[in-house]
Scaffold this motif. Structure first.
Motif, short mmCIF file in Angstrom:
data_model
loop_
_atom_site.label_atom_id
_atom_site.label_comp_id
_atom_site.label_asym_id
_atom_site.label_seq_id
_atom_site.Cartn_x
_atom_site.Cartn_y
_atom_site.Cartn_z
N TYR A 49 14.80 -10.58 -50.87
CA TYR A 49 14.21 -9.77 -49.81
C TYR A 49 12.75 -10.16 -49.63
CZ TYR A 49 18.21 -6.84 -51.05
OH TYR A 49 19.47 -6.38 -51.33
N PHE A 50 12.26 -9.96 -48.43
CA PHE A 50 10.83 -10.10 -48.18
C PHE A 50 10.17 -8.75 -48.44
CE2 PHE A 50 7.14 -9.45 -45.50
CZ PHE A 50 6.38 -10.58 -45.80
N GLY A 51 9.01 -8.78 -49.08
CA GLY A 51 8.26 -7.55 -49.32
C GLY A 51 6.77 -7.81 -49.36
N TRP A 52 6.00 -6.73 -49.25
CA TRP A 52 4.54 -6.81 -49.34
C TRP A 52 4.11 -6.12 -50.64
CZ3 TRP A 52 1.85 -9.66 -45.96
CH2 TRP A 52 2.41 -9.93 -44.71
N LEU A 53 3.28 -6.77 -51.42
CA LEU A 53 2.77 -6.18 -52.67
C LEU A 53 1.99 -4.92 -52.35
CD1 LEU A 53 2.63 -6.69 -55.74
CD2 LEU A 53 0.47 -7.86 -55.32
N LEU A 74 5.35 -3.68 -60.67
CA LEU A 74 4.66 -3.49 -59.40
C LEU A 74 5.62 -2.96 -58.33
CD1 LEU A 74 2.76 -6.91 -59.39
CD2 LEU A 74 1.83 -4.67 -59.99
N TRP A 75 5.05 -2.50 -57.25
CA TRP A 75 5.80 -1.98 -56.11
C TRP A 75 5.60 -2.89 -54.91
CZ3 TRP A 75 8.78 2.51 -56.20
CH2 TRP A 75 8.71 3.26 -57.39
N VAL A 76 6.67 -3.06 -54.13
CA VAL A 76 6.61 -3.81 -52.88
C VAL A 76 7.20 -2.95 -51.77
CG1 VAL A 76 6.67 -6.12 -53.90
CG2 VAL A 76 8.80 -4.94 -53.42
N SER A 77 6.67 -3.14 -50.57
CA SER A 77 7.25 -2.43 -49.42
C SER A 77 8.35 -3.28 -48.83
CB SER A 77 6.18 -2.11 -48.38
OG SER A 77 5.68 -3.30 -47.82
N PHE A 78 9.40 -2.62 -48.35
CA PHE A 78 10.55 -3.26 -47.74
C PHE A 78 10.73 -2.74 -46.33
CE2 PHE A 78 13.71 -4.48 -51.41
CZ PHE A 78 12.82 -5.43 -51.88
N PRO A 124 2.16 -11.24 -49.29
CA PRO A 124 3.59 -11.37 -49.00
C PRO A 124 4.33 -11.89 -50.24
CG PRO A 124 2.38 -13.17 -47.98
CD PRO A 124 1.36 -12.26 -48.60
N THR A 125 5.53 -11.38 -50.45
CA THR A 125 6.31 -11.76 -51.63
C THR A 125 7.78 -11.97 -51.26
OG1 THR A 125 6.95 -9.49 -52.23
CG2 THR A 125 4.84 -10.29 -53.09
N SER A 126 8.46 -12.65 -52.14
CA SER A 126 9.91 -12.69 -52.14
C SER A 126 10.35 -11.88 -53.35
CB SER A 126 10.43 -14.13 -52.25
OG SER A 126 10.09 -14.86 -51.09
N VAL A 127 11.38 -11.09 -53.18
CA VAL A 127 11.86 -10.22 -54.24
C VAL A 127 13.32 -10.60 -54.51
CG1 VAL A 127 12.24 -7.82 -54.95
CG2 VAL A 127 10.30 -8.40 -53.45
N TYR A 128 13.60 -10.99 -55.75
CA TYR A 128 14.93 -11.49 -56.12
C TYR A 128 15.61 -10.52 -57.07
CZ TYR A 128 12.95 -15.81 -54.31
OH TYR A 128 12.35 -16.75 -53.50
N THR A 129 16.80 -10.07 -56.68
CA THR A 129 17.57 -9.21 -57.59
C THR A 129 18.05 -10.06 -58.75
OG1 THR A 129 19.63 -9.58 -56.39
CG2 THR A 129 18.31 -7.66 -55.74
N ARG A 130 18.31 -9.37 -59.88
CA ARG A 130 18.76 -10.07 -61.08
C ARG A 130 20.04 -9.41 -61.57
NH1 ARG A 130 14.01 -10.25 -65.12
NH2 ARG A 130 13.87 -8.04 -64.66
N LYS A 131 20.99 -10.22 -61.95
CA LYS A 131 22.26 -9.68 -62.45
C LYS A 131 22.00 -8.83 -63.69
CE LYS A 131 25.74 -12.84 -60.81
NZ LYS A 131 26.87 -13.69 -61.19
N GLY A 132 22.87 -7.87 -63.89
CA GLY A 132 22.78 -7.03 -65.08
C GLY A 132 22.03 -5.73 -64.84
N GLY A 133 21.53 -5.52 -63.65
CA GLY A 133 20.86 -4.26 -63.36
C GLY A 133 19.39 -4.24 -63.70
N ASP A 134 18.80 -5.38 -64.08
CA ASP A 134 17.36 -5.42 -64.33
C ASP A 134 16.61 -5.26 -63.02
OD1 ASP A 134 17.72 -5.86 -67.05
OD2 ASP A 134 17.65 -8.05 -66.84
N ARG A 135 15.38 -4.79 -63.12
CA ARG A 135 14.56 -4.67 -61.91
C ARG A 135 14.38 -6.04 -61.27
NH1 ARG A 135 11.07 -0.28 -64.69
NH2 ARG A 135 11.93 1.56 -63.68
N PRO A 136 14.24 -6.08 -59.96
CA PRO A 136 14.11 -7.37 -59.28
C PRO A 136 12.78 -8.05 -59.61
CG PRO A 136 13.71 -5.59 -57.73
CD PRO A 136 14.18 -4.95 -59.02
N GLU A 137 12.81 -9.38 -59.51
CA GLU A 137 11.60 -10.16 -59.79
C GLU A 137 10.82 -10.39 -58.51
OE1 GLU A 137 10.10 -14.34 -61.79
OE2 GLU A 137 12.22 -13.82 -61.90
N ILE A 138 9.52 -10.17 -58.59
CA ILE A 138 8.60 -10.34 -57.47
C ILE A 138 7.90 -11.69 -57.62
CG2 ILE A 138 6.54 -9.43 -56.33
CD1 ILE A 138 7.31 -6.67 -57.62
#
Length: 177
Positions: free
Chosen positions: A101-105, A76-80, A119-133
């Motif tokens: 980060y805070f984002g909107w779905l 999915l995509w979120v706005s930042f 409204p969402t929280s977006v968490y980066t993940r180590k290793g270069g994987d896409r962030p989790e929403i």
């Protein structure tokens, strides 16, 4: 892809990830605007309007499936905000970067009515994987309730089938994660 599941010990087959190739705001742009005011890559999208710039990042959301060993995966995509977008972009190639980060779905998921963005929280993940929403738990919406309560295996399979059937008509695509 079939395998023996560590959770249940049975032979299982991976479900495809249900992914949107672009945010809804890009999808609804006229072709001319897509060429002139928008930039889209596999992980970033920006739309430069006369009075503002909209910024989007692609992430993953893992939908719990009750009584099943596998989650349903969404791309999915979120706005930042400008600040969050720039920070995320600056650290995109840093495989050790951890942040939230805070984002909107910004996708309309079939079978849900989206009168307003979630409204969402977006968490980066180590290793270069896409962030989790992760949708905000206190936001009252059926998609949020399903995220936290889970869906049945039958419902998950129906969602996969419905989205795969719509891929010829919309900018949706699937792949194995």
């Amino acid at each position: 892809m079939k395998y023996i599941c560590d959770c249940c010990g049975k032979e299982c087959e991976d479900w495809p990830a249900l992914a949107f190739s672009s945010p809804l705001y890009y999808d609804i742009l006229p072709k001319k605007d897509k060429k002139e005011i928008a930039e889209l890559s596999s992980d970033f999208c920006s739309i430069h309007h006369a009075d503002q710039t909209d910024r989007f990042v692609r992430g993953v959301l893992f939908q719990k499936v009750n009584n099943h060993c596998e989650d349903l995966h969404y791309g999915l995509w979120v706005s930042f905000s400008e600040k969050s977008y720039q920070d995320y972009k600056d650290n995109f190639d840093n495989k050790e970067h951890e942040g939230s980060y805070f984002g909107w779905l910004c996708n309309d998921i079939p079978d849900y009515d989206f009168e307003e963005s979630i409204p969402t929280s977006v968490y980066t993940r180590k290793g270069g994987d896409r962030p989790e929403i992760v949708p905000h738990k206190d936001f009252d919406h059926p998609f949020v309730r399903d995220y936290y309560n889970g869906v049945s295996k039958e419902e998950a399979e129906n969602r996969i089938k419905a989205m795969l059937e719509k891929t010829t008509n919309k900018k949706l695509w699937w792949k194995f994660w």
